[in-house]
Motif scaffolding. Structure first.
Motif, PDB file in Angstrom:
ATOM      1  N   GLY A  95       0.809  -1.133   0.141  1.00 52.82           N
ATOM      2  CA  GLY A  95      -0.040   0.068  -0.131  1.00 52.82           C
ATOM      3  C   GLY A  95       0.927   1.292  -0.270  1.00 52.82           C
ATOM      4  O   GLY A  95       0.682   2.350  -0.511  1.00 52.82           O
ATOM      5  N   SER A  96       2.038   1.337   0.782  1.00 51.65           N
ATOM      6  CA  SER A  96       2.839   2.458   1.022  1.00 51.65           C
ATOM      7  C   SER A  96       3.515   2.682  -0.654  1.00 51.65           C
ATOM      8  O   SER A  96       3.747   3.647  -1.154  1.00 51.65           O
ATOM      9  N   GLY A  97       3.821   1.282  -1.177  1.00 55.35           N
ATOM     10  CA  GLY A  97       4.460   1.418  -2.475  1.00 55.35           C
ATOM     11  C   GLY A  97       3.376   2.080  -3.598  1.00 55.35           C
ATOM     12  O   GLY A  97       3.871   2.987  -4.367  1.00 55.35           O
ATOM     13  N   MET A  98       2.006   1.973  -3.432  1.00 54.74           N
ATOM     14  CA  MET A  98       1.078   2.474  -4.371  1.00 54.74           C
ATOM     15  C   MET A  98       1.050   3.864  -3.823  1.00 54.74           C
ATOM     16  O   MET A  98       0.527   4.586  -5.096  1.00 54.74           O
ATOM     17  N   ALA A  99       1.250   4.399  -2.780  1.00 56.14           N
ATOM     18  CA  ALA A  99       0.958   5.761  -2.570  1.00 56.14           C
ATOM     19  C   ALA A  99       2.067   6.590  -2.847  1.00 56.14           C
ATOM     20  O   ALA A  99       2.126   7.838  -2.890  1.00 56.14           O
ATOM     21  N   LEU A 100       3.318   5.928  -3.205  1.00 50.50           N
ATOM     22  CA  LEU A 100       4.570   6.740  -3.686  1.00 50.50           C
ATOM     23  C   LEU A 100       4.316   7.874  -4.445  1.00 50.50           C
ATOM     24  O   LEU A 100       4.931   9.053  -4.225  1.00 50.50           O
ATOM     25  N   GLY A 101       3.669   7.778  -5.352  1.00 48.02           N
ATOM     26  CA  GLY A 101       3.411   9.097  -6.589  1.00 48.02           C
ATOM     27  C   GLY A 101       2.673  10.195  -6.036  1.00 48.02           C
ATOM     28  O   GLY A 101       2.775  11.266  -6.585  1.00 48.02           O
ATOM     29  N   GLY A 102       2.002   9.847  -4.893  1.00 51.87           N
ATOM     30  CA  GLY A 102       1.017  11.003  -4.373  1.00 51.87           C
ATOM     31  C   GLY A 102       1.490  12.413  -4.148  1.00 51.87           C
ATOM     32  O   GLY A 102       1.281  13.127  -5.005  1.00 51.87           O
ATOM     33  N   PRO A 103       2.307  12.570  -3.122  1.00 53.79           N
ATOM     34  CA  PRO A 103       2.962  13.969  -2.996  1.00 53.79           C
ATOM     35  C   PRO A 103       3.601  14.516  -4.171  1.00 53.79           C
ATOM     36  O   PRO A 103       3.766  15.649  -4.148  1.00 53.79           O
TER      37      PRO A 103
END
Length: 391
Positions: free
Chosen positions: A333-341
Motif C-alpha cells: 500500500g505504501s508503494g502504491m502511494a509513492l506518487g501522491g505527494p
C-alpha cells in the motif's frame, strides 16, 4: 520504563514529516528548491515505509526487538539533528531519508513490542500508541513557525531530535530486563495461509485501499501548508491547520476502531471518511477563507488511516495471517502511494495552479478507494480468502 519507551518512540513516527512541512517555504527559500523537491520530500516517507515494512522483520530476527527499537530511534534522532545543519538540498534529502528510515523501522517494531511487554493490555496500549503518534504529528506544525521566527529554522527543526534520542536511551536500558507478563502470556498457533499472501485478491484490494488513504494522508502532510499560504494565509496559520487536521483525526480515531470492528458492513464507515476528504479538498480549492471548516473535514478523512489499520487487524484469525496481511498491506500500500505527494506538486508546478492536482491526485485516488471499499464492504478473513472459501 517499557511504557515510557513505547510512548517516546511512538511520538517520533510522524514527527519527522510534520516538523519539516510548515517550514518548507522558508527552508526552500534559503536552500533554493521548489515544488518538485517538496513533492520528493513528501514521497520519501512512503518509500521508507514501503521498503522497511518488508525489511524490518528480518532486522528484528537478527538484532532482537529492543535493539531494533534502539537502532530505529538512533537513526531518527541523528538524522533529524544533522539535517538541521544541511548546507544544500541534496544533504537535506539524504539526512531526511536517514531519519525516515528510523521512523519506518519504528513503525513496524513498536506493535510487536507492545504485544511482548503488555500481552494482557493490548487494546489499551494500542490506543496509547495511536494517541502518541497523533500527538507527535500534531504538536510540531503548531509551534514550528513561531519557534523558527525566534531561533531560526535550523534550531526549530533540529530540536525535535532530543525526543528520539531519549527513546533510544530508554530502549537501550530496557534490553535484557525481564518482563514477566510476556513470559506468562499464552502462545497462539494457527495454520499457515493456504496460498502466498501476494496471490490473495482480498490482500491486494486491502493494499489498494490502504495505499489510497496513505496517498492522501501524506499529500496533505506535505502540501496543506503550501496550499493555504498560496491562498493568502500566513505560514503560522497554515502550520496550525495541519495541527487542527491531525487533532480532528485523533478525535475521530478514538472511536473509529470500535465502530469498524462492530460494523457488519464497513462501506458506510469508509465512505464517510472519503466524503470528508472530498468536502475538504473542494472547500480549500473553492472557498479557502473558510479553511478551518474544510480542515475539519480533512481530519475526518485522515482518520481513515486508523480505520484501515483496524480493518487489517480484524480480517485475520491467526497470528500468521495477521502478520502476513499487515506486512503485505502496509508494504504494498505504501508503494502504491509513492506518487501522491510528488505528482501533486509536479502537476501544480507544470500548470501554474492546483486544479489538475486536485482533480487527478485527490479525485482519482478517492474514486479508487470508494470502489475498493465497496468491494471489501463485508468482513472476510485472510485465511479463508487464501483457502478460497467465502466468509
Amino acid at each position: 520504563m517499557a511504557l515510557a519507551a513505547v510512548v517516546c518512540a511512538a511520538l517520533n513516527l510522524r514527527l519527522v514529516v510534520t516538523s519539516l512541512s510548515p517550514l518548507l517555504t522558508t527552508v526552500g527559500g534559503e536552500l533554493g528548491f521548489g515544488a518538485a523537491v517538496v513533492g520528493l520530500l513528501g514521497t520519501l516517507p512512503l518509500v521508507a515505509f514501503a521498503v522497511f515494512g518488508l525489511v524490518t522483520p528480518a532486522v528484528m530476527r537478527r538484532l532482537g526487538p529492543e535493539s531494533t527499537a534502539v537502532l530505529s530511534m538512533l537513526l531518527t534522532g541523528v538524522g533529524q539533528a544533522l539535517r538541521a545543519f544541511a548546507p544544500g538540498t541534496g544533504t537535506l534529502l539524504v539526512l531526511t531519508g536517514v531519519a525516515l528510515t528510523g521512523a519506518a523501522l519504528g513503525n513496524v517494531v513498536i506493535p510487536p513490542l507492545i504485544k511482548q511487554y503488555f500481552p494482557d493490555r493490548l487494546a489499551a496500549l494500542s490506543t496509547v500508541q495511536m494517541v502518541a503518534i497523533h500527538v507527535g504529528a500534531l504538536v510540531p506544525p503548531l509551534v514550528a513557525v513561531p519557534l523558527a521566527e525566534v531561533v531560526g529554522w535550523r534550531f526549530a527543526l533540529g530540536s525535535w531530535s532530543v525526543l528520539a534520542l531519549v527513546a533510544a536511551l530508554l530502549w537501550a536500558l530496557q534490553r535484557g530486563r525481564p518482563h514477566p507478563a510476556a513470559a506468562a502470556a499464552p502462545t497462539t498457533a494457527g495454520p499457515a495461509l493456504a496460498r502466498p499472501i501476494w496471490r490473495v485478491g482480498m490482500a491486494w484490494r486491502m493494499a489498494l485501499l490502504f495505499g489510497m488513504v496513505t496517498w492522501n494522508v501524506f499529500t496533505l502532510f506535505t502540501w496543506l501548508p503550501t496550499l493555504l499560504t498560496d491562498a493568502g494565509h500566513t505560514p503560522a496559520m497554515a502550520g496550525s491547520m495541519v495541527s487542527l487536521m491531525v487533532g480532528t483525526s485523533l478525535l475521530f480515531g478514538l472511536v473509529a476502531p470500535t465502530v469498524t470492528l462492530r460494523a457488519s458492513n464497513t462501506f458506510p464507515v469508509v465512505a464517510l471518511g472519503l466524503a470528508g476528504y472530498a468536502v475538504g479538498y473542494a472547500g480549500i480549492a473553492l472557498a479557502s477563507g473558510l479553511a478551518p471548516l474544510w480542515v475539519l473535514a480533512l481530519g475526518l478523512g485522515t482518520s481513515l488511516f486508523v480505520v484501515t489499520m483496524t480493518m487489517i487487524n480484524a480480517r485475520s484469525t491467526t497470528p500468521q495471517g495477521a502478520a502476513a496481511l499487515s506486512g503485505f498491506v502496509q508494504g504494498a500500500g505504501s508503494g502504491m502511494a509513492l506518487g501522491g505527494p510528488l505528482l501533486f506538486g509536479l502537476l501544480g508546478e507544470l500548470t501554474g495552479g492546483w486544479t489538475a492536482s486536485y482533480a487527478l491526485v485527490a479525485g482519482g485516488s478517492l474514486v479508487a478507494a470508494l470502489v475498493v471499499a465497496h468491494a471489501e464492504r463485508t468482513p472476510r478473513g485472510v485465511e479463508a480468502a487464501a483457502a478460497g472459501r467465502p466468509v
